[in-house]
Design an enzyme around this catalytic site. Structure first.
Site, PDB file in Angstrom:
ATOM      1  N   ASP A  52       0.847  -1.192   0.000  1.00 16.36           N
ATOM      2  CA  ASP A  52       0.000   0.000   0.000  1.00 16.36           C
ATOM      3  C   ASP A  52       0.885   1.245   0.000  1.00 16.36           C
ATOM      4  OD1 ASP A  52       1.002  -0.057   2.563  1.00 16.36           O
ATOM      5  OD2 ASP A  52      -0.855  -0.771   3.469  1.00 16.36           O
ATOM      6  N   HIS A  77       0.499  -9.315  -3.588  1.00 12.76           N
ATOM      7  CA  HIS A  77      -0.480  -8.317  -3.151  1.00 12.76           C
ATOM      8  C   HIS A  77       0.235  -6.970  -3.037  1.00 12.76           C
ATOM      9  CE1 HIS A  77      -4.147  -7.035  -0.869  1.00 12.76           C
ATOM     10  NE2 HIS A  77      -3.274  -6.192  -0.312  1.00 12.76           N
ATOM     11  N   ASP A 107      -0.988 -18.620  -4.235  1.00 17.39           N
ATOM     12  CA  ASP A 107      -0.494 -17.440  -4.944  1.00 17.39           C
ATOM     13  C   ASP A 107      -1.683 -16.680  -5.511  1.00 17.39           C
ATOM     14  OD1 ASP A 107       0.994 -15.555  -6.244  1.00 17.39           O
ATOM     15  OD2 ASP A 107       1.773 -16.896  -7.795  1.00 17.39           O
ATOM     16  N   GLU A 152       1.439 -10.717   0.422  1.00 18.05           N
ATOM     17  CA  GLU A 152       1.955  -9.353   0.573  1.00 18.05           C
ATOM     18  C   GLU A 152       3.390  -9.409   1.088  1.00 18.05           C
ATOM     19  OE1 GLU A 152       0.409  -4.977   1.912  1.00 18.05           O
ATOM     20  OE2 GLU A 152      -0.303  -6.683   3.085  1.00 18.05           O
TER      21      GLU A 152
END
EC number: 3.2.1.4
Length: 531
Positions: free
Chosen positions: A89, A430, A482, A491
């Site tokens: 993020d 991710h 995955d 992530e």
């Protein structure tokens, strides 16, 4: 010559036996192969370039990233451009960022010569400096530190490239009225450790870092409190569960190592009991819980004789707790119940918890390797475990190597959890930037939820390979999916990779030495067969 070669053969056989023992029954059944640790080192340092926030330099090697976060801090009247995004993020969280830099710096302090021998010194220094330059900006006053930029709730509502960010870039600080001893202490540790790294190549910069580190430690110690009590927005993401006392001890130890000043060691000794340094028996080490790192750093002072006699008794208590951690990883603590030892997967992976377990694996590998090296400096170096068992430095080092090899693909699935390494690795990490078409290829704006609509749910591989990232990894049964939605496993975080910079460099040297020994030993085996 023949006698020396036979001794080397025996040493190699012993090392193989130790590696098999360290990996456990499941890992012993997994096919072992030689790993290219130098390639892993190069890739691990690339990852930090993918995580950069701010205006990217001309020598940026990760070409699918572009400038981002160029107005960070503007609303608050402070320049907070730069630093690292922690994971997939775009929030800049100060506590894990500082821990990342501390571990990168520790990697260089212990194994910097090995990093340089692999030709990666410049990239490693750049990775550290990208973080410390930001900390200098964020430490705007002696008793003020900007600890977060962005808001996790609004950020997680969107799936965008960092170059397209439309989410809040609100900045949050700790100060005298809103203390944050944990984040200030960790940032002090990072800057003190980094000052050691830059002492030779850039002494002026090293002095600047040390100045900030000393001020931050004084701030953290004088105005005590948890940063997540001052910044409510961080609680759902990087809550300081362990409190701030471990960071205060951690920072003091790094400042002692950076300055040699006795009062920092006095602080660690005087507060050993009341801060939990000699009380907590820990089986994990992470961005939140620093006690095992504190205990191992303190034990190093004892093992190397870098202390005054009045400190010995307390440092011996620190060593006992350090060895509880080491023995817990080895599975040798006979006392203390089920929690005294770290669980192992059938494939031999150390397992602490479901979400991002690889952070505990990589940090454990580093602590074990460093402690094995410290033990090697002591003539009577051995680990004493609860219940009377002991372990030598070689066995501790072998477990560290087994964990690194697991990450690189010596595991039941045969998958490398270091993205970009080997033939098989996670393709659907991710990670917002990696999962969307590069900004440089398509500058058409992608809105907050457009990324979810068009990119997040795709079954195809990410268009950008997040080289060098270490993902959260498999579960306690070595199972791994995955899938971008499976954030607990796919992530990656900066603090997963940071300790591996040192490990890859160290193991690259060891592998080279083993090849040289094998070349010497091969003629001896041939001669022995002819006898």
């Amino acid at each position: 010559m023949r006698g020396r070669a036979l001794v080397l053969v025996a040493a190699l056989l012993l090392q193989l036996l130790l590696l098999a023992a360290a990996g456990g029954a499941g890992a012993a059944a997994t096919e072992r192969k030689a790993h290219n640790y130098e390639d892993a080192l190069r890739k691990s340092l690339l990852y930090f370039e993918a995580q950069r926030s701010g205006r990217l330099p001309h020598n940026q090697r990760v070409a699918w990233r572009d400038h981002s976060g160029l107005t960070d801090g503007l609303e608050q009247g402070v320049d907070l451009v730069g630093g690292y995004y922690d994971a997939g993020d775009h929030v800049k969280f100060g506590l894990p960022m500082a821990f990342t830099v501390t571990m990168l710096s520790w990697s260089m302090i212990e194994y910097g010569d090995d990093v340089e021998a692999a030709g990666e010194l410049g990239h490693a220094l750049e990775a550290i400096k990208w973080g410390t330059d930001y900390f200098i900006k964020a430490h705007t006053k002696p008793n003020e530190l900007w600890a977060e930029v962005g808001d996790g709730d609004t950020d997680h509502y969107c799936w965008q490239r960092p170059e397209d960010m439309t989410t809040s870039r609100q900045a949050y600080k700790v100060d005298r009225e809103r203390p944050g001893s944990d984040v200030a202490g960790e940032t002090a540790a990072a800057m003190a450790a980094a000052s050691i790294v830059f002492r030779k190549s850039n002494p002026h910069y090293a002095s600047l870092l040390l100045h900030h580190a000393q001020q931050l430690f004084e701030f953290a110690d004088k105005y005590r409190g948890k940063y997540d009590s001052s910044i409510a927005e961080v609680k759902s993401y990087y809550a300081s569960v362990s409190g701030y006392k471990d960071e205060l001890l951690w920072a003091a130890l790094w400042l002692h190592r950076a300055t040699g000043k006795a009062h920092y060691l006095d602080y660690v000794v005087d507060n050993a009991d009341c801060f939990g340094g000699t009380g907590w028996a820990i089986t994990e080490f992470s961005w939140d819980v620093k006690y095992a790192g504190v205990q191992i750093l303190a034990a190093r002072l004892l093992l190397r004789g870098e202390h005054e006699e009045r400190h010995r008794s307390t440092l011996e208590q620190y060593r006992a707790k350090a060895e509880h951690y080491v023995c817990g990883c080895l599975g040798r603590n006979a006392d203390g119940g089920a929690d005294a030892n770290v669980e192992r997967s059938p494939g031999g992976m150390l397992y602490v918890r479901q979400w991002n377990n690889m952070q505990y694996v990589t940090n454990a590998a580093f602590l074990l390797a460093a402690y094995a090296d410290y033990l090697g400096d002591d003539a009577d170096g051995a680990v004493s475990c609860a219940g009377g068992e002991t372990a030598g430095a070689g066995e501790v080092a072998a477990l560290a190597r087994a964990q690194v090899d697991y990450v690189l693909g010596t595991n039941p699935r045969g998958i490398s959890y270091l993205v970009g390494y080997g033939a098989k690795y996670p393709n659907r990490v991710h990670h917002r930037a990696a999962s969307i078409v590069p900004y440089k290829h398509s500058k058409e704006f992608i809105g907050c939820t457009q990324g979810f609509d068009h990119w997040f749910g795709r079954r195809s591989s990410n268009p950008n390979v997040l080289v060098g990232a270490i993902v959260g990894g498999p579960d306690r049964r070595d199972r791994f999916r995955d899938n971008r939605e499976n954030y607990m496993q796919t992530e990656a975080c900066t603090y997963n990779t940071a300790p591996m910079v040192g490990m890859f460099a160290k193991l690259n040297r060891m592998a080279r030495q083993e090849r040289e020994q094998e070349e010497v030993a091969a003629p001896a085996r041939s001669t022995a067969a002819d006898v």
